[in-house]
Design a protein around this motif. Structure first.
Motif, PDB file in Angstrom:
ATOM      1  N   TRP A  83      93.930 -40.016 -29.847  1.00  0.00           N
ATOM      2  CA  TRP A  83      94.440 -39.584 -31.135  1.00  0.00           C
ATOM      3  C   TRP A  83      93.845 -38.238 -31.504  1.00  0.00           C
ATOM      4  CZ3 TRP A  83      94.501 -43.332 -35.936  1.00  0.00           C
ATOM      5  CH2 TRP A  83      95.593 -43.000 -36.742  1.00  0.00           C
ATOM      6  N   ARG A  84      94.693 -37.229 -31.652  1.00  0.00           N
ATOM      7  CA  ARG A  84      94.255 -35.885 -32.010  1.00  0.00           C
ATOM      8  C   ARG A  84      94.735 -35.559 -33.420  1.00  0.00           C
ATOM      9  NH1 ARG A  84      96.587 -33.501 -28.352  1.00  0.00           N
ATOM     10  NH2 ARG A  84      98.290 -32.449 -29.426  1.00  0.00           N
ATOM     11  N   TRP A  85      93.837 -35.035 -34.238  1.00  0.00           N
ATOM     12  CA  TRP A  85      94.178 -34.680 -35.609  1.00  0.00           C
ATOM     13  C   TRP A  85      94.269 -33.164 -35.762  1.00  0.00           C
ATOM     14  CZ3 TRP A  85      90.637 -38.015 -39.321  1.00  0.00           C
ATOM     15  CH2 TRP A  85      90.928 -39.379 -39.106  1.00  0.00           C
ATOM     16  N   HIS A  86      95.080 -32.752 -36.739  1.00  0.00           N
ATOM     17  CA  HIS A  86      95.173 -31.354 -37.152  1.00  0.00           C
ATOM     18  C   HIS A  86      94.928 -31.303 -38.654  1.00  0.00           C
ATOM     19  CE1 HIS A  86      97.129 -29.969 -33.321  1.00  0.00           C
ATOM     20  NE2 HIS A  86      97.432 -31.257 -33.292  1.00  0.00           N
ATOM     21  N   LEU A  87      93.988 -30.477 -39.100  1.00  0.00           N
ATOM     22  CA  LEU A  87      93.642 -30.382 -40.516  1.00  0.00           C
ATOM     23  C   LEU A  87      94.057 -29.029 -41.067  1.00  0.00           C
ATOM     24  CD1 LEU A  87      90.011 -31.877 -40.532  1.00  0.00           C
ATOM     25  CD2 LEU A  87      92.204 -33.090 -40.543  1.00  0.00           C
ATOM     26  N   ASP A  88      94.545 -29.053 -42.295  1.00  0.00           N
ATOM     27  CA  ASP A  88      94.944 -27.809 -42.947  1.00  0.00           C
ATOM     28  C   ASP A  88      94.941 -28.036 -44.454  1.00  0.00           C
ATOM     29  OD1 ASP A  88      95.720 -25.151 -43.011  1.00  0.00           O
ATOM     30  OD2 ASP A  88      97.843 -25.642 -43.138  1.00  0.00           O
ATOM     31  N   GLU A  89      94.886 -26.965 -45.222  1.00  0.00           N
ATOM     32  CA  GLU A  89      94.936 -27.069 -46.672  1.00  0.00           C
ATOM     33  C   GLU A  89      95.951 -26.054 -47.202  1.00  0.00           C
ATOM     34  OE1 GLU A  89      92.370 -24.001 -45.339  1.00  0.00           O
ATOM     35  OE2 GLU A  89      92.245 -26.153 -44.949  1.00  0.00           O
ATOM     36  N   ILE A  90      96.699 -26.452 -48.224  1.00  0.00           N
ATOM     37  CA  ILE A  90      97.713 -25.566 -48.795  1.00  0.00           C
ATOM     38  C   ILE A  90      97.396 -25.350 -50.273  1.00  0.00           C
ATOM     39  CG2 ILE A  90      99.493 -26.270 -47.171  1.00  0.00           C
ATOM     40  CD1 ILE A  90     100.712 -28.024 -49.319  1.00  0.00           C
ATOM     41  N   PHE A  91      97.859 -24.206 -50.787  1.00  0.00           N
ATOM     42  CA  PHE A  91      97.646 -23.861 -52.189  1.00  0.00           C
ATOM     43  C   PHE A  91      98.759 -24.498 -53.031  1.00  0.00           C
ATOM     44  CE2 PHE A  91      95.744 -20.614 -49.598  1.00  0.00           C
ATOM     45  CZ  PHE A  91      94.561 -20.303 -50.233  1.00  0.00           C
ATOM     46  N   VAL A  92      98.371 -25.108 -54.140  1.00  0.00           N
ATOM     47  CA  VAL A  92      99.335 -25.715 -55.059  1.00  0.00           C
ATOM     48  C   VAL A  92      98.961 -25.307 -56.480  1.00  0.00           C
ATOM     49  CG1 VAL A  92     100.392 -27.846 -55.872  1.00  0.00           C
ATOM     50  CG2 VAL A  92      99.569 -27.698 -53.525  1.00  0.00           C
ATOM     51  N   LYS A  93      99.948 -24.846 -57.246  1.00  0.00           N
ATOM     52  CA  LYS A  93      99.723 -24.461 -58.628  1.00  0.00           C
ATOM     53  C   LYS A  93      99.945 -25.658 -59.551  1.00  0.00           C
ATOM     54  CE  LYS A  93      98.988 -19.895 -58.528  1.00  0.00           C
ATOM     55  NZ  LYS A  93      97.847 -19.222 -59.179  1.00  0.00           N
TER      56      LYS A  93
END
Length: 233
Positions: A83-93
């Motif tokens: 199991w391989r994960w990918h992490l990311d974060e996005i901007f939300v107003k």
């Protein structure tokens, strides 16, 4: 010996059938539709409900349906050793203020965890990682971008050796937020952190359930998988 009582149905005191409630929740969460769009589409099918009923039903039953989908998927995937994960974060107003939606996506493109914070520091990354690891088990590899909060959080958890980073390597996570962005535009953004957290979690699990990777399968297999997903829903 006292007889064990069966748990009451969550639809017990509702006049509408469970099938109609499930249809309403699916339409609103799965597709980029407004509350009134769902009301109009259901009226064409002979189902006369108010848009406020759509709002009430998705708030009441959406988290329950999403939790059931997530529980079944985790039970199937815990035995998967690659199991391989990918992490990311996005901007939300939210009311003009920038917040961050952290997302963990697996190698198949399905969203594992969503978490909203006001900051993008080590403390926020650590809370997000602990939540994802507790709910979904431990992966063999975690792909991240260049955010400095990640290595600091990974070091605290003792899994720095599982982290990897590279150009274009995290495209899986960076492209997975597009369905949520479409819903955000229809909903004219979010007003509270709590409502964003709730909708992001529900939307991710419903999207996972109906996402059949159409570009990877032939027409016959896609139709079979789609019918199975609808029947299970």
């Amino acid at each position: 010996m006292p007889r064990r009582r069966n748990p009451d149905s969550p639809f017990k005191r509702f006049n509408s059938s469970p099938e109609v409630i499930r249809l309403v929740v699916m339409m609103y969460v799965r597709f980029p539709l407004s509350l009134r769009n769902v009301e109009d589409l259901l009226f064409e099918r002979g189902i006369d409900i108010c848009h406020e009923t759509v709002r009430f039903w998705w708030n009441r039953f959406g988290p329950m349906f999403a939790a059931d989908i997530k529980r079944q998927r985790i039970s199937r995937m815990r035995g998967f050793c690659h199991w391989r994960w990918h992490l990311d974060e996005i901007f939300v107003k939210i009311n003009g203020e920038t917040h961050y939606l952290w997302r963990a996506v697996d190698h198949e493109g399905e969203v594992l965890e969503s978490y909203v914070t006001k900051k993008r520091d080590k403390k926020a990354a650590l809370r997000f990682l602990k939540k994802a690891l507790k709910s979904n088990g431990s992966p063999v590899e975690v792909v991240t971008d260049g955010l400095r909060s990640y290595p600091a959080a990974f070091d605290d958890l003792g899994i720095e050796d599982r982290r990897s980073m590279g150009r274009w390597k995290n495209n899986r996570a960076e492209n997975s937020h597009l369905p949520l962005r479409r819903r955000e535009r229809v909903m004219q953004r979010f007003r509270r952190m709590k409502s964003l957290q709730k909708f992001a979690s529900v939307h991710a699990n419903v999207h996972n359930h109906f996402n059949q990777d159409r570009y990877l399968t032939d027409r016959r297999t896609y139709k079979t998988n789609r019918s199975a997903a609808l029947a299970e829903w």
